[in-house]
Design a protein around this motif. Sequence first.
Motif, PDB file in Angstrom:
ATOM      1  N   VAL A 176     116.541  85.681  32.570  1.00 53.43           N
ATOM      2  CA  VAL A 176     116.624  86.834  31.677  1.00 53.43           C
ATOM      3  C   VAL A 176     115.277  87.535  31.562  1.00 53.43           C
ATOM      4  N   ALA A 177     115.303  88.857  31.653  1.00 55.43           N
ATOM      5  CA  ALA A 177     114.149  89.684  31.317  1.00 55.43           C
ATOM      6  C   ALA A 177     114.565  90.593  30.170  1.00 55.43           C
ATOM      7  N   LEU A 178     113.666  90.753  29.187  1.00 62.66           N
ATOM      8  CA  LEU A 178     114.007  91.457  27.950  1.00 62.66           C
ATOM      9  C   LEU A 178     112.978  92.522  27.620  1.00 62.66           C
ATOM     10  N   CYS A 179     113.462  93.715  27.246  1.00 65.50           N
ATOM     11  CA  CYS A 179     112.586  94.751  26.703  1.00 65.50           C
ATOM     12  C   CYS A 179     113.223  95.299  25.432  1.00 65.50           C
ATOM     13  N   ALA A 180     112.456  96.095  24.690  1.00 67.72           N
ATOM     14  CA  ALA A 180     112.939  96.650  23.426  1.00 67.72           C
ATOM     15  C   ALA A 180     113.835  97.855  23.675  1.00 67.72           C
ATOM     16  N   SER A 181     114.820  98.029  22.804  1.00 69.35           N
ATOM     17  CA  SER A 181     115.693  99.205  22.887  1.00 69.35           C
ATOM     18  C   SER A 181     115.278 100.283  21.899  1.00 69.35           C
ATOM     19  N   ASN A 182     114.161 100.071  21.215  1.00 71.85           N
ATOM     20  CA  ASN A 182     113.615 101.068  20.308  1.00 71.85           C
ATOM     21  C   ASN A 182     112.128 100.774  20.125  1.00 71.85           C
ATOM     22  N   PRO A 183     111.270 101.778  20.169  1.00 71.77           N
ATOM     23  CA  PRO A 183     109.831 101.527  20.088  1.00 71.77           C
ATOM     24  C   PRO A 183     109.362 100.881  18.784  1.00 71.77           C
ATOM     25  N   LEU A 184     110.135 101.016  17.710  1.00 68.08           N
ATOM     26  CA  LEU A 184     109.681 100.491  16.419  1.00 68.08           C
ATOM     27  C   LEU A 184     110.416  99.235  15.962  1.00 68.08           C
ATOM     28  N   SER A 185     111.369  98.730  16.732  1.00 72.47           N
ATOM     29  CA  SER A 185     112.199  97.636  16.249  1.00 72.47           C
ATOM     30  C   SER A 185     111.711  96.250  16.650  1.00 72.47           C
ATOM     31  N   THR A 186     110.718  96.169  17.508  1.00 67.97           N
ATOM     32  CA  THR A 186     110.264  94.861  18.000  1.00 67.97           C
ATOM     33  C   THR A 186     109.588  94.048  16.907  1.00 67.97           C
ATOM     34  N   GLN A 187     109.924  92.782  16.842  1.00 64.65           N
ATOM     35  CA  GLN A 187     109.205  91.815  16.003  1.00 64.65           C
ATOM     36  C   GLN A 187     108.223  91.090  16.922  1.00 64.65           C
ATOM     37  N   ASP A 188     106.939  91.412  16.784  1.00 64.23           N
ATOM     38  CA  ASP A 188     105.939  90.972  17.748  1.00 64.23           C
ATOM     39  C   ASP A 188     105.824  89.452  17.835  1.00 64.23           C
ATOM     40  N   ASP A 189     106.037  88.756  16.733  1.00 63.66           N
ATOM     41  CA  ASP A 189     105.949  87.294  16.781  1.00 63.66           C
ATOM     42  C   ASP A 189     107.105  86.702  17.574  1.00 63.66           C
ATOM     43  N   VAL A 190     108.267  87.329  17.507  1.00 62.94           N
ATOM     44  CA  VAL A 190     109.420  86.863  18.281  1.00 62.94           C
ATOM     45  C   VAL A 190     109.184  87.084  19.770  1.00 62.94           C
ATOM     46  N   ALA A 191     108.676  88.260  20.129  1.00 67.69           N
ATOM     47  CA  ALA A 191     108.363  88.535  21.529  1.00 67.69           C
ATOM     48  C   ALA A 191     107.379  87.504  22.073  1.00 67.69           C
ATOM     49  N   ALA A 192     106.374  87.173  21.274  1.00 64.28           N
ATOM     50  CA  ALA A 192     105.385  86.186  21.697  1.00 64.28           C
ATOM     51  C   ALA A 192     106.005  84.809  21.887  1.00 64.28           C
ATOM     52  N   ALA A 193     106.886  84.406  20.970  1.00 60.63           N
ATOM     53  CA  ALA A 193     107.510  83.082  21.062  1.00 60.63           C
ATOM     54  C   ALA A 193     108.384  82.964  22.293  1.00 60.63           C
TER      55      ALA A 193
END
Length: 419
Positions: free
Chosen positions: A70-87
């Motif tokens: 799986v590769a994942l990107c955000a579907s909205n520039p403001l909706s990302t939770q940065d700690d989740v992306a890092a984990a």
Amino acid sequence: MDCDVKDLGLAERGRSRIGWAANEMGVLALIKERFEKERPLDGLRIGACLHVTTETANLVEALQAGGAEVALCASNPLSTQDDVAAALCDQDGISVYAVKGEDNESYYRHIDSVLDLKPHITMDDGADLVGRLHTERKDQLADVVAGTEETTTGVIRLRAMAEHGVLAYPIVAVNDANTKHLVDNRFGTGQSTIDAILRSTNLLLAGRTIVVCGYGMCGRGVASRARGLGARVVVTEVQPLPALEAAMEGYTVMPLREAARVGDLFVTVTGDTSVIRREHIEVMKDGAVLANSGHFDVEIDKEALRELGGEPRRVRDFVDEYRLSDGRRVHLLAEGRLVNLSAAEGHPAAVMDMSFANQALVVEWLAKQGKGGLERGVHSVPADIDAEVARLKLQAMGVEIDELTDEQERYLKSWELGT
């Protein structure tokens, strides 16, 4: 594994929050457990453009447990939770390309990074990934087996593509599953939108007039929650049937040109463009608050706001103040982007449990169909998957229901019996 995230040092916090969400996602946990044993997604590459949240993390982990890359990107520039992306990147080894607040160039570069995986299955939330494939990456279309779409807005875009004959592969409208739109859109959007408004403004809703633009399932949820907190709710609509429903449910229904004069707070949930326009902004009260809970930032005319009020002043996190020529102030939340994910955490995990259970089971079903198993176009979630998600959710909640007796089964199948 490759990543572009804000700070890998946030991973531990993200892992803790992902675990907290997992406690509320019993259906997805059952699917993940089965996936780990059966590995139905072995060899499958999945490109996902979704909101990068704790709930999405649990979905991605379930897909990975089933054998998918799986590769994942955000579907909205403001909706990302940065700690989740890092984990997800640091501890799960998943390729993640998402940073909260990324600019437009970065947003589409991250979509391209996901497409570099050459996915067999696309998972979209708003159809930006699909749009990119059909415009800038057409050479990859032959490799795509099928896809899924999570949102009302995305399904509208896909149906338009299908109608014009340009949609190149089959996509399942997960949004239209009963266990998605009847629950997620209504209860999820309703609660998370009000949550975001309260977090960003700290306004008392009791006694205020809240105008809900659009009375689909999302609008129903927002109106219900606002009324529950003591607000006077006005509904605006363009379709007669939902307008009639709103009126019969006790809401005031009127054209937006009239509601604009009386509203204190406005929420757009239509999936369409230019809902709140210049002629509405010009007659609003001093201090009016505008929020959007549709997927794209097109429902509120931001250009008209700038023309009328100049450059905004940031008065609180996620609150921009526009001062009109006569001194009246109009406040825009979260830059007009979907407020529930920009200024809050999005839907509760218990709601997303059903939406993402649909996603996981539909991906498994699509993998079984294989290339050419479905015609090009927009498809519905199979009824048995929808019913299975409902059954599993009841099981996870500890809720039991009755079963039909043999007599009742015979009665429902007969035509001879009458009065």
